[in-house]
Design an enzyme around this catalytic site. Sequence first.
Site: not given
Lengths: 266, 66
Positions: A108, A169, A195, A217-218
């Site tokens: 990535k 995030g 994201a 992720n977050t």
Amino acid sequence: MNIKTHDTTDTLVIAGKSYRSRLLTGTGKYKDLDETRRATLAAGAEIVTAAIRRVNLGQDPHAPNLLDALPPGEFTLLPNTAGCYNAVDAVRTCRLARELLDGHKLVKLEVLGDERTLFPDVVETLKAAEQLVADGFDVMVYTSDDPILAKKLEQIGCVAVMPLAAPIGSGLGIQNKYNLLEIIENAKVPIIVDAGVGTASDAAIAMELGCDGVLMNTAIAGAQDPVLMAHAMKLAIEAGRAAFRAGRIPRKRFASASSPIDGTIG
Amino acid sequence: MHITLNGHPHDCGDNFTVIQLLHEAGYAGRRVAVEVNHEIVPRSQHGGYALREGDKVEIVHAIGGG
């Protein structure tokens, strides 16, 4: 009665490999490696990102590490170039990752522009993408939601283009539906929203637009119950994909009765 | 002999090899990648690669990240 709701041929194909799951997950920000593994399993993720960092000299080298929790034989590791602010560092990081993972080619690429926005530096991203593709890497590239740039990255030879939905995030959700649609409709490689997702409905919206997958992720790791949120995201991705494939009704300004008009009494 | 290891000054024996450095740091046999002066040193060459004064060495591994 067997109702066919799941098409096993509807897979995500990246660099010639098929994946059942369209939810790709990050492995940062978890409490510990046990939580990382449990959330990853709850998400049903098959592709998981990892960061490449200096070892902490002086600390116990035999402490469990990420690859013990998420073995490369069980998951497709997607080493990232997070923290790189120029093409040179990004290419170096990918080469280290390839060595670390025994010749693994899938990476990535993300080259960041500044610490406040974490928006990609698209000029450096293009440079790095060209070098990495020439060097034999399969590049999944994090980029802005610019349709022209997305096309250029595809033309360079990236195996997936991953536009942001909102800043990394931020949890702001899909802020750019029409840009994403433009990218999706013109793409010949998988488009993966990377994201910006905050909760399950955001992931569903991305999939309803026709994205091939979502990387997050977050939104999972930062939830109060990450494992439960991972499960919610799995359902949302599946629901959004099914809705996209089913084909939604057009939006109309006026009502349309659900019951027949004929045969009403009175 | 002075080298830079993961960004910090480090002393090691003259003609130390990469594998000796990894042993000293406790990372021999662990899943790490090594770079010397921005060039990858493949695992198969760790034993035969002698470090030199002033070399910049990086030892990296995979950690959680998004």
